[in-house]
Design a protein around this motif. Structure first.
Motif, mmCIF file in Angstrom:
data_model
loop_
_atom_site.group_PDB
_atom_site.id
_atom_site.type_symbol
_atom_site.label_atom_id
_atom_site.label_comp_id
_atom_site.label_asym_id
_atom_site.label_seq_id
_atom_site.Cartn_x
_atom_site.Cartn_y
_atom_site.Cartn_z
ATOM 1 N N ARG A 188 0.760 -1.262 0.002
ATOM 2 C CA ARG A 188 0.017 -0.178 -0.163
ATOM 3 C C ARG A 188 0.893 1.137 0.210
ATOM 4 O O ARG A 188 0.324 2.469 -0.345
ATOM 5 C CB ARG A 188 -1.005 -0.195 1.265
ATOM 6 C CG ARG A 188 -0.298 0.056 2.592
ATOM 7 C CD ARG A 188 -1.190 0.318 3.642
ATOM 8 N NE ARG A 188 -2.484 -0.554 3.709
ATOM 9 C CZ ARG A 188 -2.388 -1.473 4.459
ATOM 10 N NH1 ARG A 188 -1.420 -1.883 5.374
ATOM 11 N NH2 ARG A 188 -3.464 -2.265 4.507
ATOM 12 N N LYS A 191 2.864 3.805 -4.489
ATOM 13 C CA LYS A 191 1.762 4.915 -5.254
ATOM 14 C C LYS A 191 1.814 4.786 -6.788
ATOM 15 O O LYS A 191 2.961 4.787 -7.250
ATOM 16 C CB LYS A 191 2.014 6.039 -4.556
ATOM 17 C CG LYS A 191 1.794 6.288 -3.172
ATOM 18 C CD LYS A 191 0.503 5.914 -2.530
ATOM 19 C CE LYS A 191 0.461 6.300 -1.061
ATOM 20 N NZ LYS A 191 -0.850 5.815 -0.787
ATOM 21 N N GLY A 192 0.681 4.459 -7.273
ATOM 22 C CA GLY A 192 0.555 4.168 -8.941
ATOM 23 C C GLY A 192 1.553 3.109 -9.177
ATOM 24 O O GLY A 192 1.519 1.860 -8.671
ATOM 25 N N ASP A 390 0.011 12.899 -7.531
ATOM 26 C CA ASP A 390 -0.269 11.547 -7.452
ATOM 27 C C ASP A 390 0.259 10.910 -5.916
ATOM 28 O O ASP A 390 -0.425 10.016 -5.519
ATOM 29 C CB ASP A 390 0.117 10.569 -8.604
ATOM 30 C CG ASP A 390 -0.668 10.745 -9.778
ATOM 31 O OD1 ASP A 390 -1.530 11.529 -9.880
ATOM 32 O OD2 ASP A 390 -0.030 10.641 -10.906
ATOM 33 N N LYS A 393 -1.881 12.362 -3.291
ATOM 34 C CA LYS A 393 -3.460 11.715 -3.179
ATOM 35 C C LYS A 393 -3.442 10.597 -2.057
ATOM 36 O O LYS A 393 -2.618 9.932 -1.920
ATOM 37 C CB LYS A 393 -3.727 11.166 -4.634
ATOM 38 C CG LYS A 393 -3.938 12.343 -5.456
ATOM 39 C CD LYS A 393 -4.386 11.870 -6.835
ATOM 40 C CE LYS A 393 -4.677 12.923 -8.116
ATOM 41 N NZ LYS A 393 -4.703 12.518 -9.418
ATOM 42 N N ASN A 394 -4.577 10.620 -1.584
ATOM 43 C CA ASN A 394 -5.082 9.733 -0.375
ATOM 44 C C ASN A 394 -5.570 8.384 -1.189
ATOM 45 O O ASN A 394 -6.753 8.100 -0.649
ATOM 46 C CB ASN A 394 -5.581 10.118 0.729
ATOM 47 C CG ASN A 394 -5.102 11.213 1.617
ATOM 48 O OD1 ASN A 394 -3.761 11.168 1.626
ATOM 49 N ND2 ASN A 394 -5.826 12.230 1.737
ATOM 50 N N LYS A 395 -5.254 7.855 -2.217
ATOM 51 C CA LYS A 395 -5.579 6.887 -2.972
ATOM 52 C C LYS A 395 -5.237 5.497 -2.215
ATOM 53 O O LYS A 395 -4.125 5.194 -1.819
ATOM 54 C CB LYS A 395 -5.141 6.757 -4.303
ATOM 55 C CG LYS A 395 -5.758 5.817 -5.154
ATOM 56 C CD LYS A 395 -5.309 5.495 -6.574
ATOM 57 C CE LYS A 395 -5.763 4.606 -7.413
ATOM 58 N NZ LYS A 395 -5.375 4.416 -8.777
ATOM 59 N N ASN A 396 -6.262 4.646 -1.891
ATOM 60 C CA ASN A 396 -6.109 3.335 -1.088
ATOM 61 C C ASN A 396 -5.551 2.281 -2.037
ATOM 62 O O ASN A 396 -6.408 1.901 -2.849
ATOM 63 C CB ASN A 396 -7.219 3.013 -0.559
ATOM 64 C CG ASN A 396 -7.700 3.742 0.722
ATOM 65 O OD1 ASN A 396 -6.814 4.494 1.556
ATOM 66 N ND2 ASN A 396 -9.061 4.045 0.862
ATOM 67 N N GLU A 397 -4.053 2.113 -1.964
ATOM 68 C CA GLU A 397 -3.559 1.187 -2.767
ATOM 69 C C GLU A 397 -3.946 -0.374 -2.125
ATOM 70 O O GLU A 397 -4.064 -0.355 -0.822
ATOM 71 C CB GLU A 397 -2.170 1.158 -3.022
ATOM 72 C CG GLU A 397 -1.646 2.434 -3.711
ATOM 73 C CD GLU A 397 -2.241 2.523 -5.032
ATOM 74 O OE1 GLU A 397 -2.494 1.501 -5.793
ATOM 75 O OE2 GLU A 397 -2.213 3.636 -5.803
#
Length: 498
Positions: A188, A191-192, A390, A393-397
């Protein structure tokens, strides 16, 4: 009086049975050790004398002859201190016969016992030889206790060992401290980079070798350190073999079996002896990574002879060393993960920073990637820099646990497929047998025939592409390898720029 005690010496990572024979002669007092002893073994005469006297025993005033049989095997280490001391006491009728024990341990001058290397190998030796009891320093008892059907007697001193033999005291309590997993990285945190994440999952599922190429700061090292977190746990057989190697190298500090796969990341200044094993027949980094991951960061900076020395282990999954001290084999079934910059400045092909290298410098740098070494990588991945926005960003991986579940399912499919063979995953399958296990669909067979003429690749390259495609099919829970699986495997192997 003649007395014989069973002990052992390490040859590589395996233990060899050694019989310690003691004879007391009515001549001028002295102590001689014969049977091809090393310097540390010869010095045990002084340690044994002081340990016996400080433990309240009488040192015999006779000529003491210690023979370590068989005499044609080099004896190394300090583990012969305790068997020599106990054999001396038995020769003076102060202890009963010791034929039912295998004994090893280093003595201090005060009679205390110090831990030794290779306790697990000695326990396996005792089991193979039908010896039921093993006397060791208490620090090594937890490690040896991993072998079933053995009576492990942990002692903290020479006096305690004699009391154990006489049945006057109980052995030391075996405290098992599980080694902690050193890494705290998780998938997690990546990122990306969907292509790189996918390649890492395929490498874990099939035990494949992976080369990551990208600019500095793109996350190559982070990806590599995430690989142990998605690999399946060690089974009992793998745990024993992995622990045995680390114990022989003296790297097992907490006792007990290793509960995680090793991750070795040597510096690029390492020598070939440090990588594959020393002249003293001790394991190198490649063997210490057995059943785990060998990570080579700054791959082109490693010496050429070091990289070329890895070619045979990557194919055979073992290391054969022939030196003046003998010939030995080390297990080396590891997954190789390498990270490299595409050029000296590191920014060739970067989306955000221009490359400052002249073309001839870039070509000279890339020439360090020798063809035979590149051929042994199943996956070649370009890692691009992630945009700064990117990253914030708080994107959940997806976490490592989720990926590991898919990897374990794919490994179970492979274990069932290779049941009854020496293979455990797709990457280990011999190239001559891959057609028997690949199971191509009719469409895939036609597709591969077209691609053979389109790409001028070596036979080894195509075998590795088929192995990777089989792993991709296993992750998709597909019985047959389809054209889509072959297309993905080709895209992960064919890198036009190198």
């Amino acid at each position: 009086m003649n007395c014989v005690v069973n002990s052992g010496t390490l040859i590589g990572v395996e233990a060899k049975l050694i019989q310690v024979e003691i004879d007391l002669l009515r001549r001028l007092p002295s102590m001689i050790i014969v049977g091809l002893p090393s310097g540390a073994v010869r010095e045990s005469a002084d340690r044994v004398r002081s340990a016996l006297m400080h433990s309240g025993f009488v040192f015999p005033k006779k000529r003491i002859v210690v023979n370590l049989a068989p005499a044609d095997i080099k004896k190394q280490g300090s583990a012969f201190d305790l068997p020599i001391a106990l054999a001396l006491l038995s020769a003076q009728d102060q202890l009963p016969p010791l034929h039912d024990y295998l004994i090893a341990g280093e003595l201090s001058l005060s009679g205390q016992l110090r831990p030794i290397k290779g306790a697990l190998s000695l326990a396996l030796l005792a089991k193979d030889e039908g010896i039921k009891s093993l006397i060791l320093p208490k620090e090594n008892a937890a490690e040896a206790n991993a072998v079933s059907c053995l009576n492990i007697l942990g002692a903290d001193s020479l006096l305690h060992a004699t009391e154990l033999i006489k049945g006057e005291k109980a052995p030391a309590v075996i405290n098992i401290c599980k080694p902690l997993l050193k890494t705290s990285t998780d998938m997690r945190d990546v990122k990306g980079m969907p292509n790189a994440r996918r390649a890492l999952e395929i490498a874990a599922a099939g035990g494949h070798n992976l080369l990551l190429i990208g600019p500095p700061g793109s996350g190559k090292s982070l990806l590599a350190r995430c690989l142990p977190t998605i690999l399946p746990p060690l089974n009992s057989k793998e745990a024993i073999s992995t622990t045995q190697i680390h114990s022989a190298a003296g790297l097992l500090k907490n006792g007990g079996l290793m509960n995680h796969r090793p991750f070795r990341a040597p510096h690029h200044s390492i020598s070939s002896s440090g990588m594959i094993g020393t002249a003293k027949l001790t394991p190198g980094e490649a063997s210490l990574a057995h059943n785990g991951v060998l990570f080579l960061d700054e791959f082109p900076e490693f010496r050429r002879d070091v990289l070329e020395a890895l070619r045979a282990p990557l194919e055979d999954k073992e290391i054969r060393i022939s030196r003046a001290g003998g010939c030995i084999q080390f297990p080396a079934a590891f997954s190789l993960i390498a990270a490299a910059n595409p050029c000296p400045c590191g920014y060739w092909g970067s989306l955000y920073n221009p490359c400052k290298c002249q073309p001839y410098l870039r070509e000279r740098y890339q020439s360090r990637f020798s063809g035979p070494i590149l051929d042994r990588f199943d996956l070649l991945i370009k890692v691009n820099q992630v945009n700064s926005c990117d990253l914030l960003k708080n994107k959940n991986e997806e976490s490592s646990h989720s990926v590991q579940e898919r990897v374990i399912k794919a490994r179970h499919i492979q274990e069932n497929r290779y049941n009854g063979t020496n293979f455990h995953c797709n990457a280990q399958v011999d190239g001559t047998l891959i057609k028997h296990y690949i199971c191509l669909s009719p469409k895939a067979s036609k597709f591969i025939e077209l691609q053979l003429s389109a790409h001028n690749c070596s036979g080894r390259t195509w075998i590795r592409i088929l192995k990777t495609a089989r792993t991709i099919a296993d992750l998709a829970n597909s019985q047959e390898v389809e054209p889509t699986h072959l297309i993905e495997a080709l895209s992960l192997k064919i890198l036009e720029d190198l």
